[in-house]
Design a protein around this motif. Structure first.
Motif, PDB file in Angstrom:
ATOM      1  N   GLU A  81       0.838  -1.191   0.000  1.00 45.68           N
ATOM      2  CA  GLU A  81       0.000   0.000   0.000  1.00 45.68           C
ATOM      3  C   GLU A  81       0.884   1.257   0.000  1.00 45.68           C
ATOM      4  O   GLU A  81       0.660   2.203  -0.750  1.00 45.68           O
ATOM      5  N   ALA A  82       1.892   1.241   0.873  1.00 47.36           N
ATOM      6  CA  ALA A  82       2.783   2.392   0.995  1.00 47.36           C
ATOM      7  C   ALA A  82       3.491   2.678  -0.328  1.00 47.36           C
ATOM      8  O   ALA A  82       3.543   3.814  -0.806  1.00 47.36           O
ATOM      9  N   ARG A  83       4.003   1.631  -0.951  1.00 51.74           N
ATOM     10  CA  ARG A  83       4.712   1.817  -2.227  1.00 51.74           C
ATOM     11  C   ARG A  83       3.751   2.305  -3.302  1.00 51.74           C
ATOM     12  O   ARG A  83       4.088   3.164  -4.107  1.00 51.74           O
ATOM     13  N   ALA A  84       2.510   1.739  -3.262  1.00 53.88           N
ATOM     14  CA  ALA A  84       1.520   2.109  -4.280  1.00 53.88           C
ATOM     15  C   ALA A  84       1.125   3.574  -4.145  1.00 53.88           C
ATOM     16  O   ALA A  84       0.805   4.234  -5.134  1.00 53.88           O
ATOM     17  N   THR A  85       1.161   4.098  -2.920  1.00 50.61           N
ATOM     18  CA  THR A  85       0.763   5.498  -2.749  1.00 50.61           C
ATOM     19  C   THR A  85       1.965   6.427  -2.832  1.00 50.61           C
ATOM     20  O   THR A  85       1.890   7.601  -2.503  1.00 50.61           O
ATOM     21  N   GLY A  86       3.093   5.892  -3.266  1.00 48.80           N
ATOM     22  CA  GLY A  86       4.232   6.763  -3.600  1.00 48.80           C
ATOM     23  C   GLY A  86       5.220   6.964  -2.464  1.00 48.80           C
ATOM     24  O   GLY A  86       6.098   7.821  -2.555  1.00 48.80           O
ATOM     25  N   CYS A  87       5.128   6.183  -1.403  1.00 54.19           N
ATOM     26  CA  CYS A  87       6.098   6.315  -0.327  1.00 54.19           C
ATOM     27  C   CYS A  87       7.435   5.729  -0.773  1.00 54.19           C
ATOM     28  O   CYS A  87       7.504   4.597  -1.246  1.00 54.19           O
ATOM     29  N   VAL A  88       8.503   6.521  -0.647  1.00 51.55           N
ATOM     30  CA  VAL A  88       9.811   6.022  -1.064  1.00 51.55           C
ATOM     31  C   VAL A  88      10.733   5.794   0.131  1.00 51.55           C
ATOM     32  O   VAL A  88      11.870   5.363  -0.031  1.00 51.55           O
ATOM     33  N   ARG A  89      10.242   6.104   1.336  1.00 57.28           N
ATOM     34  CA  ARG A  89      11.072   5.910   2.529  1.00 57.28           C
ATOM     35  C   ARG A  89      11.292   4.424   2.788  1.00 57.28           C
ATOM     36  O   ARG A  89      10.447   3.594   2.435  1.00 57.28           O
ATOM     37  N   PRO A  90      12.390   4.081   3.443  1.00 60.02           N
ATOM     38  CA  PRO A  90      12.652   2.659   3.693  1.00 60.02           C
ATOM     39  C   PRO A  90      11.660   2.047   4.697  1.00 60.02           C
ATOM     40  O   PRO A  90      11.313   2.679   5.692  1.00 60.02           O
ATOM     41  N   ILE A  91      11.238   0.860   4.361  1.00 58.34           N
ATOM     42  CA  ILE A  91      10.353   0.101   5.241  1.00 58.34           C
ATOM     43  C   ILE A  91      11.039  -1.225   5.552  1.00 58.34           C
ATOM     44  O   ILE A  91      11.396  -1.963   4.626  1.00 58.34           O
ATOM     45  N   ILE A  92      11.265  -1.480   6.843  1.00 59.02           N
ATOM     46  CA  ILE A  92      11.934  -2.731   7.243  1.00 59.02           C
ATOM     47  C   ILE A  92      10.881  -3.645   7.856  1.00 59.02           C
ATOM     48  O   ILE A  92      10.109  -3.231   8.731  1.00 59.02           O
ATOM     49  N   LEU A  93      10.824  -4.851   7.358  1.00 62.06           N
ATOM     50  CA  LEU A  93       9.824  -5.796   7.842  1.00 62.06           C
ATOM     51  C   LEU A  93      10.406  -6.618   8.988  1.00 62.06           C
ATOM     52  O   LEU A  93      11.535  -7.110   8.896  1.00 62.06           O
ATOM     53  N   LEU A  94       9.626  -6.728  10.073  1.00 61.42           N
ATOM     54  CA  LEU A  94      10.051  -7.549  11.216  1.00 61.42           C
ATOM     55  C   LEU A  94       9.244  -8.833  11.196  1.00 61.42           C
ATOM     56  O   LEU A  94       8.013  -8.789  11.114  1.00 61.42           O
ATOM     57  N   THR A  95       9.908  -9.969  11.220  1.00 62.28           N
ATOM     58  CA  THR A  95       9.185 -11.236  11.174  1.00 62.28           C
ATOM     59  C   THR A  95       9.501 -12.054  12.420  1.00 62.28           C
ATOM     60  O   THR A  95      10.540 -11.869  13.058  1.00 62.28           O
ATOM     61  N   GLY A  96       8.562 -12.983  12.720  1.00 62.86           N
ATOM     62  CA  GLY A  96       8.821 -13.912  13.808  1.00 62.86           C
ATOM     63  C   GLY A  96       9.651 -15.063  13.303  1.00 62.86           C
ATOM     64  O   GLY A  96       9.964 -15.143  12.107  1.00 62.86           O
ATOM     65  N   GLN A  97      10.042 -15.951  14.224  1.00 58.12           N
ATOM     66  CA  GLN A  97      10.777 -17.146  13.820  1.00 58.12           C
ATOM     67  C   GLN A  97       9.899 -17.956  12.868  1.00 58.12           C
ATOM     68  O   GLN A  97       8.690 -18.001  13.057  1.00 58.12           O
ATOM     69  N   GLY A  98      10.468 -18.548  11.868  1.00 56.71           N
ATOM     70  CA  GLY A  98       9.698 -19.450  11.013  1.00 56.71           C
ATOM     71  C   GLY A  98       8.894 -18.742   9.945  1.00 56.71           C
ATOM     72  O   GLY A  98       8.106 -19.347   9.242  1.00 56.71           O
ATOM     73  N   ASP A  99       9.104 -17.443   9.802  1.00 53.63           N
ATOM     74  CA  ASP A  99       8.435 -16.727   8.708  1.00 53.63           C
ATOM     75  C   ASP A  99       9.404 -16.512   7.543  1.00 53.63           C
ATOM     76  O   ASP A  99       9.285 -15.560   6.785  1.00 53.63           O
ATOM     77  N   GLY A 100      10.379 -17.398   7.457  1.00 52.94           N
ATOM     78  CA  GLY A 100      11.471 -17.226   6.486  1.00 52.94           C
ATOM     79  C   GLY A 100      11.006 -17.018   5.059  1.00 52.94           C
ATOM     80  O   GLY A 100      11.612 -16.247   4.315  1.00 52.94           O
ATOM     81  N   GLU A 101       9.901 -17.660   4.687  1.00 55.72           N
ATOM     82  CA  GLU A 101       9.464 -17.568   3.280  1.00 55.72           C
ATOM     83  C   GLU A 101       8.988 -16.159   2.912  1.00 55.72           C
ATOM     84  O   GLU A 101       8.832 -15.828   1.757  1.00 55.72           O
ATOM     85  N   VAL A 102       8.779 -15.327   3.936  1.00 53.38           N
ATOM     86  CA  VAL A 102       8.313 -13.957   3.678  1.00 53.38           C
ATOM     87  C   VAL A 102       9.407 -13.149   2.965  1.00 53.38           C
ATOM     88  O   VAL A 102       9.137 -12.234   2.192  1.00 53.38           O
ATOM     89  N   ASP A 103      10.616 -13.519   3.253  1.00 46.75           N
ATOM     90  CA  ASP A 103      11.816 -12.853   2.759  1.00 46.75           C
ATOM     91  C   ASP A 103      11.724 -12.362   1.294  1.00 46.75           C
ATOM     92  O   ASP A 103      11.808 -11.174   1.016  1.00 46.75           O
ATOM     93  N   ILE A 104      11.446 -13.310   0.370  1.00 43.95           N
ATOM     94  CA  ILE A 104      11.428 -12.923  -1.043  1.00 43.95           C
ATOM     95  C   ILE A 104      10.247 -12.010  -1.346  1.00 43.95           C
ATOM     96  O   ILE A 104      10.389 -10.982  -2.027  1.00 43.95           O
ATOM     97  N   ALA A 105       9.087 -12.380  -0.792  1.00 46.76           N
ATOM     98  CA  ALA A 105       7.893 -11.553  -1.016  1.00 46.76           C
ATOM     99  C   ALA A 105       8.143 -10.133  -0.524  1.00 46.76           C
ATOM    100  O   ALA A 105       7.740  -9.154  -1.165  1.00 46.76           O
ATOM    101  N   ALA A 106       8.831 -10.015   0.606  1.00 51.12           N
ATOM    102  CA  ALA A 106       9.108  -8.702   1.177  1.00 51.12           C
ATOM    103  C   ALA A 106       9.991  -7.877   0.250  1.00 51.12           C
ATOM    104  O   ALA A 106       9.727  -6.700  -0.025  1.00 51.12           O
ATOM    105  N   MET A 107      11.024  -8.518  -0.264  1.00 59.77           N
ATOM    106  CA  MET A 107      11.914  -7.817  -1.178  1.00 59.77           C
ATOM    107  C   MET A 107      11.174  -7.357  -2.412  1.00 59.77           C
ATOM    108  O   MET A 107      11.339  -6.234  -2.886  1.00 59.77           O
ATOM    109  N   LYS A 108      10.329  -8.263  -2.933  1.00 59.39           N
ATOM    110  CA  LYS A 108       9.580  -7.924  -4.147  1.00 59.39           C
ATOM    111  C   LYS A 108       8.643  -6.756  -3.906  1.00 59.39           C
ATOM    112  O   LYS A 108       8.428  -5.927  -4.783  1.00 59.39           O
ATOM    113  N   ALA A 109       8.075  -6.717  -2.709  1.00 64.49           N
ATOM    114  CA  ALA A 109       7.131  -5.639  -2.400  1.00 64.49           C
ATOM    115  C   ALA A 109       7.858  -4.330  -2.117  1.00 64.49           C
ATOM    116  O   ALA A 109       7.237  -3.295  -1.963  1.00 64.49           O
TER     117      ALA A 109
END
Ligand code: C2E
Ligand code: MG
Ligand code: MG
Length: 692
Positions: free
Chosen positions: A74-102
């Motif tokens: 949503e943030a990227r779609a509305t033009g936000c260019v500031r860095p967004i760091i995603l915090l994940t719990g243990q075992g959410d490793g697969e989020v990694d690629i999706a996060a980068m893509k987003a």
């Protein structure tokens, strides 16, 4: 490295314990002062992001009914260019690629966090963000803003040697998202083999801190195998020790710009008509050769200065369009005659220069001969067959030159020498030629003063009736009394035309010859019926007040217009036939008569002349054969028959022998001039010729 003193952080986290944990980690940081705000609500988070008051966002992956990826997208779609760091719990490793893509700047596993890791991640994200922002800005500065949005992005993580390629990056090369893996090889294997080493070298140089940024133009192979020009810019992100950990950058398609600039570069150094190198490029290459010959004594070169003979005649009689075609054809032939290492350039007009690497003088002479031989083969231009020869001047590096322009000047001087030796020859420069050139310049300066110094003369050559053998008129020919020497028109007129002096000289001849005729008419009744023939150069013909000048000269002298014949050459009617025809008609209306001079030396056909009101056709002396060749006689007969049909008289020029006079009489020619009767002579001598 960027110095970040105070960083405003928004933490989006639905678990208060985790907020406290994060707050403590940030407070522990010694390097940076963090100002932390916290919200557990998705709605509040989006509102805060829209306001853009934070430098960086830490977003929990699990947020009740929402998740961190949604916020990210949503943030990227509305033009936000500031860095967004995603915090994940243990075992959410697969989020990694999706996060980068987003478009996440980083992702961190909460349980493994310590103060240093979190701080570094934030710092890197900010730094990378700034470099990308800086890149975007610099691209705008380079007027690429329109294309800026179209740029692809790449981020090369040097730690694990993976490259993130943005969708746009792939799309620019014609690939879909899944077709490109995050390997550096996906990039470098597509770079043109000739460019890849330089690109790698540039990136390495920057990685090792030797350059402030990467900026490299190279060709990239697209999905269809074709290459496009890309500009890659990038900046490294470094750790505290200054070691590059990532390189982030953009890729811009510069194919169109490249084509345009290549074209501009080409145009700046090439002649538009023939596509040959121009003077600037030639001088550059000459400079190089000169430099080489200074360092290596066995590196010798020659400059050939080539000028087409009588090109002006082609241009004047066939028009500029065909003249241009001839130049193109000549250029092609020069190229074909020379080797790939020789440079042939067009300096302008009908002047070409050639730079040859040679071992001996003989090599240069041989090349000049080969050029002249190949140029002798007639050119087909439109429906015309044109014969062209060239005069060539040669200057040699062995002369010992300091400056490139001196080489060219001497080749030019040698070329002039070749011309004066009768064209279609070549001449090697020697020192005496320079002296002659200086003399020529002096000649020109002196000629300017000739009128005021009263040094101009008119000589008169009789026009004879072949029927009665009597003198029916005189042709006025300009002469210049230069000390003891009497300079003839052949030497005066070309220089006078080049310098514009022909206007005042021509007018002076007109007035002087009419004054002389009037004087003869007053004292000698036998001369009352004589005509005066005066040459008019094309330059004079173009003067707007020509009619007035002629009328005034006639009025001042008292000679009736019917006694004056103005001689013009084909060149006056070529460029603007309608205007010329009108002007000739108006001259004739005043009673003045018009002759076409030197007929046969241009390229006009007799039928094309029928629309012009000429009274007399003067057949050039080149048709009068000296060895009794009957073919020329046939040409003269044909021309004179046609001229008569068109209602013109015919005069032949240049009769030197009784034999020639006899033949012309047989052909039924009415009038003649030539040394056989008399060369041009001064007024007093001319008067003596009339009474036979
Ligand atoms: P043109 O009008 O064709 O004049 C004839 C030229 O041929 C003259 O050269 C004359 O001396 C030369 N000639 C005459 N009979 C013979 C002959 O039997 N054999 C040979 N070999 N030559 C002969 P000149 O006086 O040097 O003039 C050369 C050209 O210069 C003239 O050619 C004319 O086009 C031009 N010219 C001369 N005076 C003037 C002038 O006052 N104004 C302008 N615009 N042009 C002039
Ligand atoms: Mg003449
Ligand atoms: Mg003539």
């Amino acid at each position: 490295m960027i110095d970040i003193r105070e960083v405003r952080v928004l933490l989006v986290e639905d678990d208060e314990d985790d907020y406290v944990l994060t707050r403590d980690l940030l407070t522990d940081s010694r390097r940076t002062r963090f100002v932390l705000e916290w919200t557990p609500s998705y709605g509040e988070a989006m509102a805060a992001i829209a306001l853009g008051q934070h430098d960086v966002y830490l977003v929990d992956y699990r947020l009740g009914e929402h998740d961190g990826l949604e916020i990210l997208r949503e943030a990227r779609a509305t033009g936000c260019v500031r860095p967004i760091i995603l915090l994940t719990g243990q075992g959410d490793g697969e989020v990694d690629i999706a996060a980068m893509k987003a478009g996440a700047a980083d992702y961190l596993v909460k349980g493994q966090l310590d103060s240093q890791i979190l701080e570094r991640s934030i710092r890197y994200s900010l730094e990378q963000n700034r470099t990308l922002e800086a890149l975007r800005e610099s691209e705008e500065r380079y007027a690429l803003s329109a294309r800026g949005a179209n740029d692809g992005l790449w981020v090369w993580d040097l730690r694990d040697d993976t490259v993130y390629y943005s969708d746009r990056w792939k799309e620019m090369l014609g690939f879909t998202q899944d077709e490109v893996t995050p390997s550096p090889d996906e990039w470098f294997s597509r770079v043109h083999p000739d460019d890849v080493a330089m690109l790698r070298a540039d990136i390495d140089a920057h990685r090792h801190g030797n350059t402030p940024s990467i900026e490299h133009e190279h060709r990239m192979r697209c999905w269809d195998g074709r290459y496009r020009w890309m500009l890659a810019r990038g900046v490294a992100v470094r750790d505290a020790g200054g070691v590059a950990t990532r390189v982030a950058g953009s890729q811009t398609d510069i194919t169109e710009r490249k084509i345009a600039t290549d074209r501009l570069m080409h145009d700046a150094f090439h002649d538009g008509l023939t596509e040959l190198p121009n003077r600037a490029l030639f001088m550059d290459r000459l400079e190089n050769s000169l430099e080489r010959s200074r360092h290596y004594t066995d590196s010798q070169f020659a400059v050939l200065f080539l000028d087409l003979d009588r090109f002006k005649v082609v241009n004047d009689s066939l028009g500029h369009a065909l003249g241009d075609q001839l130049l193109i054809a000549v250029a092609d032939r020069l190229r074909a005659t020379l080797g790939p290492t020789d440079t042939v350039a067009r300096l302008g007009g009908d002047e070409f220069t050639i730079l040859l690497e040679i071992d001996h003088l003989a090599d240069a002479v041989r090349t000049a001969e080969r050029l002249q031989e190949n140029l002798r083969i007639p050119f087909r231009v439109g429906e015309h067959e044109i014969f062209s020869t060239a005069s060539i001047g040669i200057a040699l590096s062995a002369t010992g030159y300091e400056r490139s322009q001196d080489v060219l000047r001497d080749a030019d001087i040698a070329m002039y020498r070749a011309k004066s030796r009768g064209r279609a020859v070549h001449e090697v420069f020697d020192k005496t030629m320079h002296e002659r050139a200086v003399k020529l310049l002096k000649f020109e300066t002196e000629l300017r003063r000739s009128i005021e110094r009263d040094e101009l003369r008119v000589h008169y050559q009789p026009v004879v009736s072949l029927e009665t053998n009597g003198v029916v008129g005189f042709e006025a020919l300009v002469r210049w009394q230069l000390g003891d020497e009497l300079v003839t028109a052949d030497e005066i007129v070309p220089i006078a035309e080049d310098t514009g002096l022909i206007l005042s000289i021509g007018l002076w001849v007109l007035r002087e010859s009419l004054r002389q005729l009037a004087a003869w008419q007053r004292v000698n009744p036998a001369m009352a019926k004589l005509d005066m023939h005066v040459n008019l150069s094309a330059k004079q013909f173009l003067q707007p007040n020509l009619l007035e000048q002629v009328a005034a000269a006639l009025a001042d002298s008292g000679v009736v217009p019917q006694r004056l014949h103005l001689e013009v050459t084909e060149s006056v009617i070529i460029d603007n036939p309608e205007a010329a025809a009108a002007l000739l008609e108006r001259l004739r209306e005043t009673g003045v008569r018009i002759s076409l001079d030197d007929f046969g030396t241009g390229y006009s056909s007799l039928s094309s002349l029928s629309q012009f009101p000429f009274d007399t056709l003067k057949i050039d002396r080149s048709f009068i054969s000296t060895n009794g060749d009957r073919r020329n006689d046939e040409i003269v007969r044909t021309i004179s028959n046609l001229a008569r049909i068109l209602g013109m008289d015919v005069t032949v020029e240049g009769l030197e022998s009784a034999d020639q006079v006899g033949r012309m009489r047989e052909l039924g020619i009415e009038f003649a001039q030539g040394f056989f009767f008399s060369p041009p002579v001064d007024a007093e001598t001319a008067e003596g010729l009339v009474n036979f």
